[in-house]
Design a protein around this motif. Structure first.
Motif, PDB file in Angstrom:
ATOM      1  N   ALA A  16       0.682  -1.034  -0.058  1.00 53.64           N
ATOM      2  CA  ALA A  16       0.156   0.044   0.230  1.00 53.64           C
ATOM      3  C   ALA A  16       0.918   1.412   0.024  1.00 53.64           C
ATOM      4  O   ALA A  16       0.354   2.120  -0.385  1.00 53.64           O
ATOM      5  N   ASP A  17       2.072   1.243   0.210  1.00 52.77           N
ATOM      6  CA  ASP A  17       3.582   2.261   0.722  1.00 52.77           C
ATOM      7  C   ASP A  17       3.111   3.067  -0.560  1.00 52.77           C
ATOM      8  O   ASP A  17       4.013   3.865  -1.788  1.00 52.77           O
ATOM      9  N   ASP A  19       1.428   3.662  -3.026  1.00 52.41           N
ATOM     10  CA  ASP A  19      -0.517   4.136  -3.301  1.00 52.41           C
ATOM     11  C   ASP A  19      -0.063   5.503  -4.433  1.00 52.41           C
ATOM     12  O   ASP A  19       1.090   6.532  -4.037  1.00 52.41           O
ATOM     13  N   LYS A  81      -2.361   1.851 -12.163  1.00 45.57           N
ATOM     14  CA  LYS A  81      -1.762   2.156 -10.626  1.00 45.57           C
ATOM     15  C   LYS A  81      -2.603   1.960  -9.105  1.00 45.57           C
ATOM     16  O   LYS A  81      -3.416   0.920  -9.197  1.00 45.57           O
ATOM     17  N   VAL A  82      -0.784   1.707  -8.384  1.00 49.50           N
ATOM     18  CA  VAL A  82      -1.508   0.789  -6.950  1.00 49.50           C
ATOM     19  C   VAL A  82      -1.874   1.953  -6.634  1.00 49.50           C
ATOM     20  O   VAL A  82      -1.722   3.350  -6.663  1.00 49.50           O
ATOM     21  N   LYS A  83      -3.150   1.573  -5.446  1.00 46.13           N
ATOM     22  CA  LYS A  83      -4.132   2.549  -5.093  1.00 46.13           C
ATOM     23  C   LYS A  83      -4.380   1.519  -3.412  1.00 46.13           C
ATOM     24  O   LYS A  83      -4.653   0.792  -3.442  1.00 46.13           O
ATOM     25  N   SER A  84      -3.578   2.274  -1.937  1.00 49.43           N
ATOM     26  CA  SER A  84      -3.823   1.509  -1.026  1.00 49.43           C
ATOM     27  C   SER A  84      -5.460   1.802  -1.014  1.00 49.43           C
ATOM     28  O   SER A  84      -6.838   3.177  -1.353  1.00 49.43           O
ATOM     29  N   GLU A  85      -5.692   0.580   0.000  1.00 49.48           N
ATOM     30  CA  GLU A  85      -7.263   0.248   0.105  1.00 49.48           C
ATOM     31  C   GLU A  85      -7.503  -1.346   0.721  1.00 49.48           C
ATOM     32  O   GLU A  85      -7.316  -2.115   0.941  1.00 49.48           O
ATOM     33  N   TYR A  92      -3.631  -3.301  -1.038  1.00 49.12           N
ATOM     34  CA  TYR A  92      -4.050  -2.361  -2.125  1.00 49.12           C
ATOM     35  C   TYR A  92      -4.392  -2.683  -2.994  1.00 49.12           C
ATOM     36  O   TYR A  92      -4.887  -4.097  -2.976  1.00 49.12           O
TER      37      TYR A  92
END
Ligand code: AMO
Length: 434
Positions: A16-17, A19, A81-85, A92
């Motif tokens: 998640a980092d 992001d 794209k990574v998104k923190s979730e 993520y």
């Protein structure tokens, strides 16, 4: 445009980092969840799962439709794209920008890779490539690889030399199980039942600590949950020692292997929590075993082998790994050394798990004359053992060794009922493919 699998990352490496960062993953379409406005595509790779999320209102419509339609178990590459979730399985999600379908999977699938719908063992083995996509089966084989590495590490550390001996041979070694004959040009040959003769011959070479991890072939007629026609055996042979010394190596090896498996995170997927067995293991003699059995109403005549039911009764009474020692020579192979020359008890042992035999071994006869007599008294022809006997004529030290079934060890460690589950492509009476 660059290849979508360039810089491919494993699902469990992404955090998640990261992001906002662009990543690329590739794997199989594990699950699809359509919640109307949001669509989740769960992509599976060797490491685990990545959640790919598309919001109908935000995603490009062409991409949204393609993702929705991709059949389960197809192979895809995704850049996004990574998104923190927090709600996503790995903390993520990936908002995709690109998806390439590298291979479309036919439907209907032979089995359910999510493991929600269980499959029969035959179905699993028939579609093994797909069965390996399930978490349970994947972890069994990762553990198998760990077990083999631990065995090698342990033996290498102790100065053993790894050897490779022929699997196409001219003579039997283990009475009791039949051989597989093969045609070898104009002669008859067999698939090797055990590297026994070769590992012993090496004791005459000065290679005084050897091991081999290799297939053994047994023409077992019967279909059981603990017999294979092709199994993997760990064999060791050590010169200048007795059976007692190789028993110690065996119990320490087993404890070491457990210690390398108990910390594996995948064990949780098998709902297992094994403990490292304490050494030394209990030792009982064959005579004590038949006495214990007699106390339970199971009569074994002296000199008779222990039946499966007898093994289970003893296993229940003892409840942990144990050795049975001092076997009658009559039920051990010709190469087992009598405790006292001329006596009927041999320096032979079996390593038992409460459910089944894991290994057997012995101190070996190293006298040429006695070995020749033993071969003949078992009704075998000394002529066909000439190549082996020769090694005993020019300086053969005393020696001892054992053979350990890798599949038996694994099924006992992992509480697996059927030995076929721990072999990628098992060979049994009915199964020659895949
Ligand atoms: P043995 O015949 O007892 O001894 O075999 C040693 C170990 O190999 C495994 N094993 C099998 N596993 C699955 N399917 C089979 N059909 C099968 N047959 C054997 C078992 C067994 O304990 N030469 C001796 C060893 C030695 O004395 O060094 C031997 O082969 O786990």
């Amino acid at each position: 445009m660059s290849s979508p699998t360039q810089n491919r990352r494993y699902a469990n490496e992404i955090t998640a980092d990261e992001d906002g960062e662009r990543v690329s993953i590739a794997g199989w379409v594990h699950e699809k969840r359509d919640l109307g406005g949001v669509f989740f595509l769960i992509v599976r790779d060797l490491s685990g799962f990545a959640q790919v999320t598309l919001h109908k209102s935000e995603a490009e419509q062409e991409l949204f439709e393609r993702v929705k339609k991709v059949p389960r178990e197809s192979v895809v590459a995704i850049v996004g794209k990574v998104k923190s979730e927090k709600k996503a399985p790995s903390g993520y999600e990936i908002i995709p920008e690109r998806m390439e379908v590298l291979s479309v999977a036919s439907q209907v699938l032979p089995l359910d890779t999510t493991g929600k719908v269980g499959a029969e063992l035959d179905t699993m083995l028939d579609a093994r490539f797909m069965d390996l996509r399930t978490e349970r089966t994947k972890h069994i084989f990762i553990i198998r690889s760990r077990v083999l590495k631990a065995i090698r590490d342990f033996l290498d550390e102790r100065g053993f030399i790894e050897i490779n001996t022929p699997k196409i041979v001219s003579a039997a070694t283990e009475g009791g199980t039949a051989l597989f004959p093969i045609s070898y040009f104009e002669r008859e040959a067999f698939l090797n039942q055990s590297p026994q003769l070769y590992k012993q011959m090496l004791m005459a070479s000065g290679f005084d600590h050897v091991y081999e991890i290799a297939p053994i072939f047994r023409a077992e007629e019967h279909d059981t949950t603990k017999h294979l026609n092709e199994a993997t055996s760990v064999d060791i042979e050590v010169a200048f020692v007795s059976d007692r010394a190789v028993m110690e190596i065996l119990e320490e090896l087993i404890a070491f292997v457990y210690s390398k498996v108990v910390d594996y995170s995948g064990l949780a997927k098998l709902n297992l929590n094994p403990e490292v067995p304490k050494t030394p293991f209990r030792r009982i003699t064959y005579d004590e075993a038949i006495e214990l059995l007699s106390g339970e109403g199971e009569e074994i005549e002296w000199g008779e082998d222990l039946s499966t039911s007898a093994e289970h009764t003893l296993g229940k009474m003892i409840g942990e790994l144990y050795f049975i020692t001092d076997w009658p020579c009559a039920i051990k192979p010709f190469y087992a050394q009598p405790a006292v020359e001329g006596k009927s008890i041999c320096n032979a042992f079996d390593l038992m798990h409460p459910r089944l035999e894991l290994a057997s071994g012995s101190q070996r006869v190293h006298s040429y004359e006695l070995l020749k007599r033993n071969i003949e008294s078992k009704g075998l022809s000394a002529d066909s053992f000439e190549f082996y006997l020769d090694a005993f004529r020019y300086g053969m030290p005393p020696h001892a060794g054992w053979g350990l079934g890798v599949e038996r060890l694994l099924m006992s460690m992992l509480e697996i009922e059927n030995i076929r589950e721990v072999v990628l492509f098992p060979r049994d009476r009915r199964r020659l493919a895949p």
